[in-house]
Each structure stands twice: as structure tokens, then as C-alpha cells.
Write an enzyme that holds these catalytic residues in place. Structure first.
Site, short mmCIF file in Angstrom:
data_model
loop_
_atom_site.label_atom_id
_atom_site.label_comp_id
_atom_site.label_asym_id
_atom_site.label_seq_id
_atom_site.Cartn_x
_atom_site.Cartn_y
_atom_site.Cartn_z
N LEU A 25 -15.32 4.89 -4.29
CA LEU A 25 -13.90 4.59 -4.10
C LEU A 25 -13.44 3.37 -4.90
CD1 LEU A 25 -11.27 4.92 -2.26
CD2 LEU A 25 -12.32 3.24 -0.78
N ARG A 60 -1.05 9.44 0.15
CA ARG A 60 -2.26 9.80 -0.59
C ARG A 60 -2.33 11.29 -0.89
NH1 ARG A 60 -6.87 6.06 2.39
NH2 ARG A 60 -6.26 4.15 1.31
N HIS A 83 -12.37 11.74 1.36
CA HIS A 83 -12.41 10.35 1.80
C HIS A 83 -12.38 10.18 3.31
CE1 HIS A 83 -11.76 6.07 1.52
NE2 HIS A 83 -10.58 6.13 2.10
N HIS A 116 -8.91 11.09 -1.38
CA HIS A 116 -8.38 9.82 -1.89
C HIS A 116 -8.11 9.98 -3.38
CE1 HIS A 116 -7.92 5.62 -2.87
NE2 HIS A 116 -7.96 5.32 -1.58
N GLU A 161 -6.75 1.81 -3.00
CA GLU A 161 -5.32 2.01 -3.23
C GLU A 161 -4.65 0.67 -3.53
OE1 GLU A 161 -3.63 4.83 -0.52
OE2 GLU A 161 -1.95 3.50 -0.11
N ARG A 173 -3.46 10.38 6.60
CA ARG A 173 -3.55 8.98 6.99
C ARG A 173 -2.97 8.09 5.90
NH1 ARG A 173 -6.97 4.91 5.85
NH2 ARG A 173 -8.71 6.10 5.00
N GLN A 219 -8.62 14.08 4.10
CA GLN A 219 -7.92 13.32 3.08
C GLN A 219 -8.75 13.22 1.80
OE1 GLN A 219 -6.95 8.83 3.41
NE2 GLN A 219 -5.02 9.92 3.42
N PHE A 222 0.86 -1.17 0.00
CA PHE A 222 0.00 0.00 0.00
C PHE A 222 0.90 1.23 0.00
CE2 PHE A 222 -4.64 0.55 1.33
CZ PHE A 222 -5.09 -0.46 0.51
#
Lengths: 120, 234, 590
Positions: free
Chosen positions: C255, C289, C356, C245, C258, C401, C243, C121
Site C-alpha cells: 500500500l 476509493r 485492501h 485501494h 491515500e 469505507r 474495497q 483524505f
């Protein structure tokens, strides 16, 4: 586990199995009869056929299968549509009456069938 | 103009359910049914329905769309609308709380009945319990259920006996744990399923398969349960 | 309004998502009388939408993996305003919490050795950034959140947790000592309003992504916990940190994980160029991100966006092959077909940065105890009040995050607060009483709404709010634009306060719930706006055109927004982990 049940079988699985086994017997019986009739049949040969023990046993098997199959099938149908859930408390009474009716009818057919098969 | 028919019922004000007819302009866009419902609700806030993720994973917005159960958020107008008509009704067979909101307690009760949690009599190891990819693959097509109730409420056996027949959703989850290599309660689970209602009310008509928005196959899972019961009996 | 019914519990958890149910499980197992109040049936909470996985150093992919490496990545990812004691706790306790989930039956994907499958990730490294890309995110295909949430619900069912499903908490009941003594809640089905009294009140209400017009968040993510907490006069921390995304499906906002990039997918612009190679030469598409989202927006602004309006970029996945896509990313294939009309095994998916996650929230310590500052600026625990999950700001995410850390945050801190409360209850926290006027105070907003006449329509106001936030507080921010936004919000406040509830019926009145949610959305939006304008630097997800550099001298700290005077204070970041050396701030490059 649903315990409040009125079926004759000891479990759902045995009911289900008896339904299938009785269906196979009935199918075999009716195919056989269709074959006999298809080959041309008259009173004598028909009587001849039914005088043989194996045919009487086969017919009795089919008759009992019909009773079992109908009993389980009717019970399923009645416990789907004739219930307290759909008709109120009267549903249970009505279903009981109809089941007794079914039982008497099927019992009568079986006794009558035996009389026919062995009575002549 | 799209002709939208909505099932409406507010127990406080309505003697009985009625149908609201709405002319809806989708602006030529292929909206999702949920978008249509949201836009109608923006004009008429009294319309009640459930919704959450709007992407088909939370299972909130199961409704009956043009006669077929499905999730409003992932049903596009193009796939359901014929002759410009969109009829939205609550999921069949469950009591209506208001408008498109049904009381799902009987559905959840049946889910709980199958004890949908892992049972393993041995103490867990310090790390995870090992499971091969092949064993894990047996859970595919089972664990993805979102409990939207589209299947169970399309099943006549569940309509007639929602208190006794576990229904396709519950049985799918039942098999999810029967099939899990980490679960050791197979015998106890099966012994609770061997009555004429819980499993055997399934007559294999496959309505559940036809409506599952996640493409799952409860009928197949029920078949597996029946085979396990059969093997156990022999 | 006469006196209302009171229900009492030892512990009340507001919110039935991952964090709430993990906390509830702990308390239910302890035998204390516990209830979960949740506005949707628990498995419909937004945790269900988490896709890629739960990041944790369980050393399955790499036997030498170390939670300290995960901690380093998280501190760096937070742009150094994550609290290092909390991050240390999360990363070190994480494996235990993940194994517990597995033992509960969570259907993780597996490796050939039978262990939990881990995928790479963004922002992950080995050996403190020196050892290359790590694969640390434990996954159940691309349905990890679903698997986790259902497992937790099942675990709670096994332990007989009491659920108040489709009950909606409207406000905190605070007594004269400033302690939280429960909440006011409505049963949606009947409309009954009750006072739910408790010795410990845990907020696990999730995020508030619906303050933006374009979001990956569910309709239910309306910041109820933050709204209630602000109305009760408690501060929120780092609320400017939102955040975006990188890969929300263009147009729909849905979504795509990731994990797509973790499995080898990458982003391309209209020239087919893999542009992340320019912005993050090492990590490329697996940079943080915030970094990827900003790079995408730059590509679009510089005219290299795709589509007729040049307003998105593309996520290329087809080179991974059908087998990998269908086995590891089956949900993504479904979503792409449904919402982008694209088959990812053949064509790239149109994506755009989409709101997000709320990094900020109710400030807490590692036990989940909610904090405020006293007059001297010292941390002060709010008696009876706890927060876990997205609504809380422990803070493990700081200014940005890392992917896969939210699910870990949920289970680790849900569990931690449960353990702490269990002990506290055993030590005998008293049941504090609320006076009638305390309860009336908690009821006041609801009463006002129930008697409203002649105001504006809720749906229209919500749309206006979302557009203000989208246009003035997006990926790139500047003073002028934000000040305009703040003015617009100020004008909107009274209109929202006076919004009309035309449907006053009691039976499953969703209009009432949406009106109450709108108040909460507004509280979150206003706090975000004022704090964002105040933080005069660029850090993590907070990127300003007018202050492009990180300013450690002035802003290596949490922001703390107080609702009373609408002022922003500063709160120190914790740089004192217990078992490892402090990770000192350095330039953040990927």
C-alpha cells in the site's frame, strides 16, 4: 534496575566516569613518558626526574588509574564471558576466583609501585 | 541457480541443528529473501519462520541473512547475494524454538523493563496535550522502532547479558519516552537505569546502527541517556 | 481426543490488533480477568500497516469542523447502506477516543499551535458536502497505524493485560443454547490445545484480504474470525463488499497511502493526463476509493495504462518537493524505493487498485454484540459473542469505507464493546458451561486435520483459491463470470477440506496454522462469491457490468449470508440516528 552486581563503583555512571577519567590520566602519563624517552634519557636524568615530588604524585596517579581502569575493565570482561549463563554455576565461582586474583594483582602492583617511587 | 542454506532445527525430531541446502531458481527476478523462503516453504511446509506484513513494518521476519541481521521481506537478493550464496539463519543470541523461529521473551522482557508508556502525573486536558512540532520532532528516529530485534541480537553485550543489559531496542524506546515533552517521569526512569548493566554495557560498537532496517540509531539514543544520567549526577 | 485443559476468563479477546487491544485495555482497566489470544505478537498485527491516519472531527485543522459533517461523508461514502445509528456513534464519540490515544502517548504529528495534525483524505467535505474539501484525518506522519498499535500495546502493558502471544484460535465453542462459551486455541510454540472458556468472547481477528492474489494485506489476514463464525453457523453481512485501494504498488501489492493524494499527489495515465478530473470533477483524486479504483481500471482497460503491458497508472508526487515528502510521507518514500525501485521525489510511483479492506463481516450492534436473524427476520443477539474492528460489520462502512475510518472504527468500537462488556460483567453475566460434546464439536476440524493423509498441498490450494477470487470477483463483476467462479469454488471445497497436513509435529508448526487458515480463507471466499452474485446492482465497491445502476428499491439493505443453506437474506439498514436527521439516499457524485 539491575541490582545483583559485584562492581566496586556505586553506579554504572560512576564506573563509566572513572573509566574515562583514569583513561585520560593514563594517556597523559604515557604521552609524557614517551616524550621524555623520545628526547633521550640516561640513568641520571631518569633518577632525577623521579626524585621530584610532582613526578612521584603523577606516577602514583597513573598507577591508581591503572588499577581502577583494570579493575572495572576486567570486571566487565569477566561478567561478560565468565558467567553462570555461559558456564553454568561454576561460572560464578570461577569469576569470583578470577576477580580475587585481579584484586590481589592490582593491590600488589600499587604497593610495589609506591615502594619503588618512595623507596629509593 | 541460487544456493540457499537454511538453518534447520525441530526439537522433536532433531538431536542438533543442521543445514538444509536448497537449489533455488529465482527466474532472474530480484526477489526479496522472504519470497525465497515462502517459495521453499510451499515445497517443504516443515520449514518454520515468522512473517506477517511483508513490507518491513511489523518486524516479524528478522533473520540473519548472509551473516547480517535484517528483515527478510525488504532485503532484496541483489543487495545480499554474493557468489550465488544465500545463508539464512535465526537471529543470533536467542534460544531457537524451531528453524528460523527464536524465543524472543528475553528481548520483550527488556523492552518492558523501560516502562515504554507515557507517564504524566497531571490529569489530561479535555482535548489533546499540546506539543510543538519542534518537541514532536525529538521523537523522530525513536518511535518508528518495530521491535524486530535485529539490533539487540547483533549486539555482543546483549548476547552475553540478555537478562541484564537492556539492549539497543529497549534503550531506544527508553529514550523515546525520556525525550517526550509530555512525559513527566524522567527522574524515575533515569534512577532505574543507573546501574552498571542496563545502559552502561553499551560499548558503542554500533552493530545496532548497521543492521537497523528502519535506519534508526540506538547508539545515539544511548549516548543521550548517558548524558541525561551525567547531567542528573552533576 | 481426550479431555483438554480448560482456562477460564471473564473476557477473552481473539486478536491483538487495534480493535482487540482497545477492547482489552478497557476490560483490563476494569479489573476483570481478561486475556488476549493473538496469533502474532500484538505489534505485528496488520493495524501496524495503516499509514495515512485516523479520521475524526477534532477541529484542529478547521476550528469549526463538526462530527455531523464527518457523519454525512461516511453515510455518503457507504453508498447509504452504512447504519446511521452506528455512524452517528462513531463520528460523535470519535474525538474522545482519539484524545485518549493521545493521552496514552501516541506520537501524532503536530500543527504550529501544538494540536494534532490533520490532512485531507478522500471523500471528506465540510458542511454536508457544500463547503469543499475538509482535512480531517489525524496523522502520525505516514505511520499512524504503527504509532497507534504500539501505543495500545504499551497501554495494555501498563494495565497488565494477559496476552497469549502466538496462540491461534481454531474454532468457537458453542453450547446447546446457541451461546458462545469460548474458543479452542493452540499454543504455537508447544502445540498444546486448550479450551479457553469465557463469559464474553470478543472477535477482533481483522480482515481476510488474502483471499485475493493481489492484496495490500499482511499474510496473516486470513479471515479467521469470519471462518470460525460461519462454521459455528452464524451469518455474515455485506461480505460481497471488498474495497480495492487505488494505490497498491504495482507488482508488489504494498500500500501507498491515500494521504499521498491528500497531500497533493495525483494519478496520471500514460499520456500524463490527470484523468480523475474527468471522472470526479470536484473531488478529483480525493473521490471515494471505489470511484477512483474503478476510474483507474477503466483507464487501463481503455488502453491508457502505463508500462510495457499497460497494466497500471502512475501516482505523481515529485511536485510536492522533497521537504514535504520526507517530513509527511517518509514511509512512502522508503516503500517506493524498496518495492518499486522508484524515488518519489523524482519519479512517479506505479500503482494499481489492490484488494485492501473487507467492509462486511460479523453483523453487530454498536455495543459489538454479534447478531443473527430469528425465524421472523428480527435481529437476535448471540449470547456471549462480540465482534469489533474489520471482522465486524456494525456497519459503519456500508458498501465503501472512507480512508481513515478504519482506525477510528477500531478504537471507537473496541472501546464501546469493552465498556459494554464491563457493565454486563458487573451486572453479572453467568459463566455458561460447555458440555464435552460441545468442546468436541469445536475440536472436530482440528482433529480431522491432525489425522489427515494423502490430500493436496496447502500452498497450492491457497494459490488456486486466490486466483479464482482475483479473476472472478475483482473490481468489476458480472453474473457469468461470478457463476463460473462459484462453480470453481464448489469444486475446490472438498479438496481444501481434505488438504493434507504432512507435518504433524507440535513445536511451532506453521504448516498446521496455514492449513487451518486456508479453511477460513475458503469460507470467506465462498460467502463473498455467493453474496456478490446475489446482489444484483452496483453499489459502492460492488460494481457489476450487468447491473450498472444502484437499485435502492430492492437493494438498499444489508445482505446476510447464512452458512447452513448458503442463502442470502436481506437485513434492514438503520436510518434512525438519535440526535440528527436521517441522511436520505441521493445520487453519489464527487
Amino acid at each position: 534496575m539491575v541490582t545483583a552486581i559485584t562492581t566496586m563503583g556505586r553506579s554504572g555512571l560512576s564506573d563509566w566516569l572513572m573509566q574515562r577519567v583514569s583513561a585520560v590520566i593514563l594517556l597523559a602519563y604515557f604521552l609524557f613518558i614517551a616524550w621524555v624517552v623520545g628526547n633521550g634519557v640516561d640513568y641520571d636524568s631518569w633518577k632525577m626526574l623521579f626524585s621530584q615530588t610532582w613526578m612521584r604524585i603523577f606516577s602514583l596517579g597513573a598507577l591508581l588509574s591503572l588499577a581502577v581502569h583494570a579493575w572495572i575493565g576486567m570486571w566487565v570482561v569477566l561478567s561478560d564471558y565468565v558467567t553462570a549463563r555461559l558456564l553454568g554455576a561454576a561460572g560464578n565461582v570461577l569469576r569470583f576466583v578470577l576477580q580475587v586474583g585481579c584484586a590481589i594483582t592490582l593491590f600488589t602492583y600499587v604497593v610495589w609501585g609506591i615502594q619503588i617511587l618512595w623507596g629509593y | 541457480m541460487l544456493q540457499v542454506s537454511l538453518y534447520r532445527y525441530n526439537p522433536e525430531t532433531d538431536q542438533e541443528p543442521w543445514t538444509q541446502e536448497v537449489e533455488f531458481d529465482s527466474g532472474g527476478k530480484d526477489l526479496m529473501v522472504l519470497d525465497v523462503m515462502e517459495q521453499i516453504k510451499a515445497q517443504d511446509p516443515t520449514l518454520a519462520f515468522r512473517r506477517s506484513c511483508r513490507e518491513g513494518v511489523c518486524g516479524s521476519d528478522g533473520v540473519n541473512i548472509n551473516g547480517k541481521n535484517g528483515l527478510a521481506c525488504i532485503t532484496a537478493l541483489s543487495e545480499t547475494v554474493r557468489d550465488n550464496k544465500l545463508v539464512i539463519r535465526p537471529l543470533p543470541g536467542l534460544p531457537v524454538v524451531r528453524d528460523l523461529v527464536v524465543d524472543m521473551s528475553m528481548f520483550y522482557d527488556q523492552y518492558e523493563k523501560v516502562e515504554p508508556y507515557l507517564q504524566n502525573s497531571s490529569a489530561p486536558p479535555a482535548i489533546e496535550r499540546l506539543q510543538s512540532p519542534e518537541e514532536r520532532a525529538k521523537l523522530d528516529g525513536l518511535y518508528e522502532c518495530i521491535l524486530c530485534a535485529c539490533c539487540s541480537t547483533s549486539c555482543p553485550s546483549f548476547w552475553w547479558n540478555p537478562d541484564r543489559f537492556i539492549g539497543p531496542a529497549g534503550l531506544l524506546q527508553s529514550y523515546r519516552f525520556l525525550a517526550d515533552s509530555r512525559d513527566t517521569a524522567t527522574e524515575q526512569r533515569l534512577s532505574k537505569l543507573d546501574d552498571p548493566y542496563s545502559v552502561f554495557r553499551c560499548h558503542g560498537i554500533q552493530n545496532c546502527v548497521g543492521v537497523c532496517p528502519k535506519g534508526l540509531n540506538p547508539t545515539k539514543a544511548i549516548g543521550h541517556i548517558r548524558n541525561l544520567l551525567l547531567e542528573r549526577a552533576i | 481426543m481426550g479431555s483438554i485443559r480448560t482456562i477460564s476468563f471473564d473476557g477473552v479477546i481473539v486478536g491483538g490488533g487495534g480493535a482487540g487491544m482497545r477492547a482489552a485495555l478497557q476490560l483490563a482497566q476494569s479489573g476483570f480477568k481478561t486475556a488476549v489470544i493473538t496469533k502474532v505478537f500484538p505489534t505485528r498485527s496488520h493495524t501496524v500497516s495503516a499509514q495515512g491516519g485516523i479520521t475524526c472531527a477534532i477541529a484542529s485543522d478547521d476550528p469549526n469542523d463538526d462530527w455531523r459533517w464527518h457523519m454525512y461523508d461516511t453515510v455518503k461514502g457507504s453508498d447509504y447502506i452504512g447504519d446511521q445509528d452506528a455512524i452517528e456513534y462513531m463520528c460523535s464519540v470519535g474525538p474522545e477516543a482519539v484524545y485518549e490515544l493521545e493521552h496514552m502517548g501516541m506520537p501524532f504529528s503536530r500543527t504550529e499551535e501544538g494540536r494534532i495534525y490533520q490532512r485531507p483524505f478522500g471523500g471528506q467535505s465540510k458542511n454536508f458536502g457544500e463547503g469543499g474539501q475538509a482535512a480531517r484525518t489525524c496523522a502520525a506522519a505516514d505511520r499512524t497505524g504503527h504509532a497507534l498499535l504500539h501505543t495500545l500495546y504499551q497501554g495494555n502493558m501498563k494495565n497488565n493485560t494477559v496476552f497469549f502471544n502466538e496462540w491461534y484460535a481454531t474454532d468457537i465453542v458453542k453450547n446447546a443454547d446457541g451461546a458462545v462459551v469460548g474458543v479452542i486455541a493452540i499454543c504455537m510454540e508447544t502445540g498444546e490445545t486448550v479450551y479457553v472458556k469465557s463469559r464474553a468472547t470478543v472477535f477482533a481477528t481483522g480482515g481476510a484480504g488474502r483471499i485475493y492474489a493481489s492484496t495490500t494485506n499482511a499474510h496473516i489476514n486470513t479471515g479467521d474470525g469470519v471462518g470460525m463464525s460461519l462454521r459455528a453457523g452464524f451469518p455474515v453481512q455485506d461480505i460481497e463488499m471488498w474495497q480495492f485501494h487505488p494505490t497498491g504498488i504495482h507488482g508488489a501489492g504494498v500500500l501507498v497511502t491515500e494521504g499521498c493524494r491528500g497531500e497533493g499527489g495525483y494519478l496520471i495515465n500514460k499520456d500524463g493526463e490527470r484523468f480523475m478530473e474527468r471522472y470526479a470533477p470536484n473531488a478529483k483524486d480525493l473521490a471515494g476509493r471505489d470511484v477512483v479504483a474503478r476510474s483507474m481500471v477503466k483507464e487501463i482497460l481503455e488502453g491508457r495504462g502505463c508500462g510495457p503491458d499497460g497494466d497500471h497508472v502512475l501516482l505523481k508526487l515529485d511536485h510536492l518537493g522533497e521537504d514535504v515528502l520526507l517530513s509527511r510521507l517518509p514511509g512512502i518514500c522508503e516503500l517506493s524505493e524498496t518495492f518499486a525501485h522508484v524515488d518519489p521525489t523524482k519519479e512517479p510511483v506505479p500503482v494499481v487498485p489492490t484488494c485492501h479492506y473487507m467492509m462486511g463481516g460479523i453483523p453487530t450492534n454498536v455495543n459489538g454484540q454479534a447478531l443473527t436473524l430469528d425465524a421472523q427476520g428480527n435481529d437476535q443477539i448471540i449470547p456471549g459473542f462480540y465482534a469489533v474492528g474489520e471482522v465486524a460489520c456494525v456497519s459503519v462502512h456500508g458498501a465503501n469505507r472512507l480512508g481513515g475510518n478504519s482506525l477510528l472504527d477500531l478504537v471507537v468500537f473496541g472501546r464501546a464493546s469493552g465498556l459494554f462488556i464491563e457493565n454486563a460483567l458487573r451486572d453479572g453475566i453467568v459463566m455458561r458451561d460447555a458440555s464435552d460434546s460441545d468442546i468436541e464439536q469445536g475440536m472436530s476440524r482440528l482433529d480431522k486435520l491432525n489425522n489427515s493423509t494423502g490430500g493436496e498441498n496447502v500452498a497450492g490450494l491457497k494459490k488456486e483459491l486466490q486466483n479464482i477470487m482475483q479473476n472472478h470477483f475483482g473490481v468489476f463483476r458480472n453474473a457469468e463470470f461470478m457463476q463460473q467462479g462459484i462453480e470453481k469454488l464448489a469444486e475446490l471445497r472438498s479438496r481444501i477440506d481434505n488438504a493434507e497436513l504432512s507435518d504433524k509435529s507440535q513445536a511451532y508448526n506453521t504448516a498446521r496454522i496455514e492449513a487451518l487458515e486456508l479453511h477460513n480463507l475458503f469460507e470467506v471466499a465462498e460467502a463473498t462469491a455467493i453474496t456478490a452474485e446475489e446482489r444484483k446492482e452496483s453499489r459502492g465497491a460492488h460494481a457489476r457490468d450487468d447491473y450498472q445502476e444502484r437499485d435502492d428499491e430492492n437493494w438498499l439493505c444489508h445482505s446476510l449470508y447464512s452458512p447452513g443453506d448458503k442463502q442470502v437474506a436481506k437485513r434492514a439498514v438503520n436510518f434512525e440516528p438519535k440526535t440528527v436527521d436521517t441522511f436520505a439516499p441521493k445520487a453519489r457524485v464527487y
